[in-house]
Design an enzyme around this catalytic site. Structure first.
Site, mmCIF file in Angstrom:
data_model
loop_
_atom_site.group_PDB
_atom_site.id
_atom_site.type_symbol
_atom_site.label_atom_id
_atom_site.label_comp_id
_atom_site.label_asym_id
_atom_site.label_seq_id
_atom_site.Cartn_x
_atom_site.Cartn_y
_atom_site.Cartn_z
ATOM 1 N N LYS A 183 0.775 -1.136 -0.126
ATOM 2 C CA LYS A 183 -0.093 0.025 -0.064
ATOM 3 C C LYS A 183 0.725 1.148 0.057
ATOM 4 O O LYS A 183 2.046 1.047 0.450
ATOM 5 C CB LYS A 183 -1.026 -0.118 1.150
ATOM 6 N N HIS A 321 -9.193 -8.678 -9.270
ATOM 7 C CA HIS A 321 -9.091 -8.580 -7.610
ATOM 8 C C HIS A 321 -9.665 -9.537 -7.289
ATOM 9 O O HIS A 321 -10.484 -10.220 -7.293
ATOM 10 C CB HIS A 321 -9.702 -7.214 -7.677
HETATM 11 MG MG MG Z 1 -6.394 -2.633 -4.946
#
Ligand code: MG
Length: 389
Positions: A183, A321
Site C-alpha cells: 500500500k 481482484h
Molecule cells: Mg487494490
C-alpha cells in the site's frame, strides 16, 4: 432439475488492517448458497460464493429482488439447451428483469455473488473444477495446472515498523511468491518512499513490486507520487486516483511510463470500456483488475473481456481482484495474467485451499469440482451450515 432455495448471510471479516483510505474494522461480506435438487452422495449439490473483499454485505438487495426473481422463474427456463445443467446466462437475465440502466454497484455485487455461486453449482453438476469448465467454454480448451499469483500485501497495521513490513515481504517470498504489492498513500510521500525502499531491499527489483494507493490522491498528489515512483520502474502503480476520473488517468498515463492499474472499483462493461477509451490506458502495458463477483459475475466478465479483446487488449493484462478461489478459478479458466492472494489477512475469506501449494510465483490448481471451497475448512463450515448440509 431446479434451484430449490438461495440463502445468504452476512459475516464480519474481523480485520484490523488499513489501506490509505479506510480500515476494515466494520467490513462484512455476504456468503451465498444456491441449493439445487441434484443429488450427489445423498446430498443436494450446492453452489457457494461470497462477495469478495472491500465491499460490504449486500443481502438486502438479494432478498428483496434477485433471489425472489430466480425462485419465481419457470425452472425449465433456467436450464441450458441440453436441459442437463443450469444456464448462468439465463439466470443473470432473470435477475436483471425490471432493472434500470446504470447505477451498477447498487446491484452488481449482489447479482455477481449469486451468479458466481450458480457457476459453482454448474461446475459441480458437470463434475469439473470451475477453472476447467471455464477453460472449455471461454479459454479455448487449454486447461492450466497452475496459475501465476501475486501477494496483495504491505498493508498499514497499527504499530507496524519498517522491519515488520520487511519481515512480511520475506515471508511472502519464502512462501513461493515472486511478485508482491504494498500500500502507498497512507503516510506522507517521504515516509512511503522509505517503506518502498525497504521493501525493494527485500524483493530485489521494481519489477517484483507493485504499489496500491486505493484511490487516495487528488490530481496534484497523484502527479507527485507518479513523479517520485517513476525511477523505481515498478510492476504497476494501482488506483492512484478516483476510479472514474478518466481524465486524470489519461494525464498520468501521458507522464508515467511504467504500468498503471485499476478496475476493482469498476462494476460494468461500459465503465471498463470508458476506462480504455478515455482513461489513456495502454494495452501494451497497463493492468485491469475487475473483481468478477462484484461486477455481475462470470457471464458479464466474458462480455467485458470480449470488448477489451476487440480493442486489442491481451488477456495477460487482466489480473482479477479478490485474493480468493473465485478469482483464481476465473484467472485460470480465462487464461488471464494472474490472480491476487491475501495470505494472513481477511481471516477465513483470504487465501485458497488449505492444501494449496505455491512455487515459483504460481499456485497449483485444485482438482475439486466447482470453485473448491470444500478445501477451505473454516470457510466451508459457514457455507455448509448456511446450506444445511
Ligand atoms: Mg487494490
Amino acid at each position: 432439475m431446479r434451484i430449490v432455495d438461495i440463502r445468504e448471510t452476512a459475516i464480519p471479516l474481523k480485520s484490523n488492517i488499513a489501506n490509505s483510505s479506510f480500515d476494515f474494522s466494520e467490513m462484512t461480506t455476504s456468503v451465498v448458497a444456491v441449493i439445487t435438487d441434484v443429488m450427489r452422495s445423498g446430498k443436494p449439490v450446492c453452489g457457494f460464493a461470497f462477495n469478495s473483499t472491500g465491499r460490504y454485505a449486500c443481502g438486502a438487495q438479494m432478498r428483496a429482488r434477485f433471489i425472489p426473481r430466480i425462485l419465481a422463474a419457470d425452472p425449465g427456463s433456467l436450464l441450458d439447451a441440453r436441459g442437463d445443467n443450469l444456464d448462468p446466462e439465463k439466470i443473470l437475465a432473470v435477475m436483471m428483469k425490471r432493472e434500470k440502466a446504470g447505477g451498477h454497484s447498487e446491484r452488481s455485487i449482489a447479482i455477481g455473488t449469486i451468479e458466481v455461486a450458480v457457476w459453482d453449482a454448474v461446475a459441480k453438476i458437470a463434475d469439473k473444477p470451475l477453472h476447467v469448465l471455464l477453460a472449455e467454454r471461454f479459454g479455448g480448451g487449454q486447461v492450466p495446472d497452475k496459475m501465476f499469483c501475486y501477494v496483495g500485501g504491505g498493508w498499514y497495521w497499527p504499530g507496524q515498523t519498517i522491519r515488520d513490513l520487511q519481515d512480511e515481504m520475506r515471508r511472502h517470498l519464502a512462501a513461493g511468491y515472486t511478485l508482491v504489492k504494498m500500500k502507498v498513500g497512507g503516510l506522507p510521500l517521504e515516509d512511503d518512499l522509505h517503506r518502498l525502499e525497504a521493501v525493494l531491499e527485500v524483493v530485489g527489483s521494481g519489477d517484483r513490486l507493485a504499489v496500491d494507493a486505493n484511490c487516495k490522491f487528488d490530481r496534484a498528489e497523484a502527479l507527485r507520487y507518479a513523479h517520485a515512483l517513476a525511477p523505481f520502474k515498478l510492476r504497476w502503480f494501482e488506483e492512484p486516483c478516483d476510479p472514474l476520473d478518466f481524465a486524470l488517468f489519461a494525464e498520468l498515463a501521458s507522464v508515467y511510463d511504467a504500468p498503471l492499474a485499476t478496475g476493482e472499483n469498476l462494476y460494468s462493461t461500459q465503465d471498463v470500456e470508458n476506462l480504455v477509451t478515455f482513461g489513456g490506458f495502454r494495452p501494451s502495458k497497463d493492468v485491469i483488475q475487475i473483481d468478477p463477483p462484484q461486477a455481475y459475475g462470470i457471464v458479464q466478465y466474458a462480455r467485458t473481456l470480449a470488448v477489451l479483446e476487440r480493442r486489442g487488449w491481451p488477456r495477460s493484462a487482466l489480473f482479477p481482484h479478490g485474493g480468493n478461489q473465485m478469482s483464481l478459478a476465473i484467472a485460470a479458466g480465462f487464461g488471464l495474467g494472474g490472480a491476487e492472494s491475501y495470505p494472513g489477512v481477511f481471516g477465513i475469506f483470504g487465501g485458497f485451499a488449505d492444501d494449496a501449494v505455491v512455487a515459483d510465483g504460481a499456485i497449483a490448481l485444485s482438482g475439486r469440482p466447482g470453485i473448491g471451497f470444500e478445501g477451505q475448512a473454516a470457510l466451508y463450515r459457514i457455507m455448509r451450515d448456511l446450506a444445511g448440509l
